[in-house]
Enzyme design. Structure first.
Site, PDB file in Angstrom:
ATOM      1  N   LYS A  54       0.841  -1.207   0.000  1.00 26.99           N
ATOM      2  CA  LYS A  54       0.000   0.000   0.000  1.00 26.99           C
ATOM      3  C   LYS A  54       0.877   1.258   0.000  1.00 26.99           C
ATOM      4  O   LYS A  54       0.606   2.220  -0.712  1.00 26.99           O
ATOM      5  CB  LYS A  54      -0.936  -0.009   1.222  1.00 26.99           C
ATOM      6  CG  LYS A  54      -2.063  -1.025   1.070  1.00 26.99           C
ATOM      7  CD  LYS A  54      -2.854  -1.263   2.339  1.00 26.99           C
ATOM      8  CE  LYS A  54      -3.875  -2.392   2.091  1.00 26.99           C
ATOM      9  NZ  LYS A  54      -4.638  -2.776   3.286  1.00 26.99           N
ATOM     10  N   GLN A  98      -4.519  -1.440   9.463  1.00 25.28           N
ATOM     11  CA  GLN A  98      -4.495  -2.778   8.871  1.00 25.28           C
ATOM     12  C   GLN A  98      -5.112  -3.790   9.830  1.00 25.28           C
ATOM     13  O   GLN A  98      -4.801  -3.814  11.021  1.00 25.28           O
ATOM     14  CB  GLN A  98      -3.041  -3.165   8.532  1.00 25.28           C
ATOM     15  CG  GLN A  98      -2.899  -4.468   7.769  1.00 25.28           C
ATOM     16  CD  GLN A  98      -3.522  -4.439   6.376  1.00 25.28           C
ATOM     17  OE1 GLN A  98      -3.620  -3.393   5.746  1.00 25.28           O
ATOM     18  NE2 GLN A  98      -3.963  -5.585   5.898  1.00 25.28           N
ATOM     19  N   ASP A 121     -10.918   2.833   3.920  1.00 27.57           N
ATOM     20  CA  ASP A 121     -11.271   1.412   3.813  1.00 27.57           C
ATOM     21  C   ASP A 121     -12.779   1.232   3.621  1.00 27.57           C
ATOM     22  O   ASP A 121     -13.230   0.174   3.190  1.00 27.57           O
ATOM     23  CB  ASP A 121     -10.878   0.676   5.103  1.00 27.57           C
ATOM     24  CG  ASP A 121      -9.561  -0.067   4.989  1.00 27.57           C
ATOM     25  OD1 ASP A 121      -9.255  -0.561   3.892  1.00 27.57           O
ATOM     26  OD2 ASP A 121      -8.852  -0.159   6.008  1.00 27.57           O
TER      27      ASP A 121
HETATM   28  N1  GUN Z   1      -7.017  -6.812   6.090  1.00 26.01           N
HETATM   29  C1  GUN Z   1      -7.408  -7.567   5.034  1.00 26.01           C
HETATM   30  N2  GUN Z   1      -7.936  -6.780   4.070  1.00 26.01           N
HETATM   31  C2  GUN Z   1      -7.897  -5.514   4.540  1.00 26.01           C
HETATM   32  C3  GUN Z   1      -8.306  -4.264   3.994  1.00 26.01           C
HETATM   33  O1  GUN Z   1      -8.831  -4.152   2.883  1.00 26.01           O
HETATM   34  N3  GUN Z   1      -8.072  -3.186   4.784  1.00 26.01           N
HETATM   35  C4  GUN Z   1      -7.519  -3.283   6.017  1.00 26.01           C
HETATM   36  N4  GUN Z   1      -7.362  -2.170   6.713  1.00 26.01           N
HETATM   37  N5  GUN Z   1      -7.142  -4.421   6.547  1.00 26.01           N
HETATM   38  C5  GUN Z   1      -7.340  -5.533   5.806  1.00 26.01           C
END
Ligand code: GUN
Length: 285
Positions: A54, A98, A121
């Site tokens: 990311k 995350q 998100d």
């Molecule tokens: N863990 C697995 N997928 C995601 C996501 O799309 N965003 C976040 N913040 N954590 C995750």
């Protein structure tokens, strides 16, 4: 029939190029580059990889990225205080924590602490509610990425039978809302579903978001269906595979997403799009 492979990597590059062009245009106009804060708590190796990807993507499109990497001992109170700080910081457009978080932290409490207009998100109940009433603000990244893929390949959801396998807050549920907004007829399957084979077998579009390797059998797929595989599972031999038995499903489907290189890259593309949208909202403040 052998399915056409849906190339998520190629579509994601196209999305990233668009975002990068928009960032260049913003800076030319004297507006600041969008800024994304990424918070990682603990040492889950898969999460570390996702966070690094990311961060790299942010840098590629010209965003400012802020990384907060905290030990597993970081308390819930400390995390909430960090979110408060980032919420108050007008130079930060998006906040991503995350998941999964260590067990001593209440994830839902953390998600709900993020200001909805910084919740890139799209996990905050406000953003899920907006999606439910067809007025989306921040749309959850993976389901949004799936809709982008379908659009890019000219696959119309209107009137189609859509079966979603999985009911998570991150994928299954918001995917159902996205598909409903696109005027599909939606079935969501979970562990209490009585006849999964039948539900998958009558679907024009199947979205698999279970997290169990090859659990959707190729022979269940209706000939000519569209198969979207959200699963990313690591096998004992180190290889990645999806939730769908790919080789068998490919012989029946009209379109199918591979793993890796299907839905995965689209999650990051949607995240960058959401962060750009957040920056545009904050321009007006
Ligand atoms: N863990 C697995 N997928 C995601 C996501 O799309 N965003 C976040 N913040 N954590 C995750």
């Amino acid at each position: 029939m052998t399915a056409q492979i849906i190339d998520g990597k190629a579509v994601s590059v196209k999305c990233l190029d668009k975002v990068a062009a928009a960032v260049a245009e913003r800076t030319e106009q004297g507006l600041r580059a969008p800024a994304l804060a990424v918070v990682l708590v603990g040492d889950d190796p898969a999460s570390a990889v996702y966070v690094r990807n990311k961060k790299n993507a942010c840098e590629k499109v010209g965003f400012r990225s802020l990384a907060f990497e905290k030990p597993a001992s970081f308390s819930e109170a400390e995390l909430l205080a960090l979110i408060d700080e980032l919420n108050a910081d007008h130079s930060v457009d998006g906040i991503l924590v995350q998941l999964p978080l260590p067990p001593h932290i209440d994830s839902q409490k953390v998600i709900e602490r993020i200001l909805p207009d910084k919740d890139v998100d799209g996990f905050h109940p406000y953003n899920i509610g907006r999606l439910a009433v067809k007025m989306p603000l921040m749309r959850p990244c993976t389901p949004k990425g799936v809709m982008t893929l379908l659009k890019e390949y000219g696959i119309d959801v209107k009137g189609k039978n859509v079966t979603i396998v999985g009911q998570s807050n991150i994928v299954g549920r918001p995917q159902a809302l996205e598909m409903l907004m696109a005027r599909g007829t939606i079935t969501v399957c979970h562990t209490a579903t009585r006849d999964l084979v039948e539900e998958v077998g009558r679907a024009d579009i199947v979205v698999a978001a279970v997290g169990r390797p090859n659990c959707i059998r190729g022979e269940w797929i209706k000939p000519g269906a569209v198969v979207i595989d959200v699963g990313i599972n690591r096998l004992d031999n180190g290889k990645l595979c999806g939730d769908v038995e790919f080789d068998a499903a490919k012989e029946r489907a009209a379109y199918i997403t591979p793993v890796p290189g299907g839905v995965g890259p689209m999650t990051i593309a949607s995240l960058l799009e959401n962060t750009l949208e957040a920056a545009k909202l904050h321009d007006k403040e």
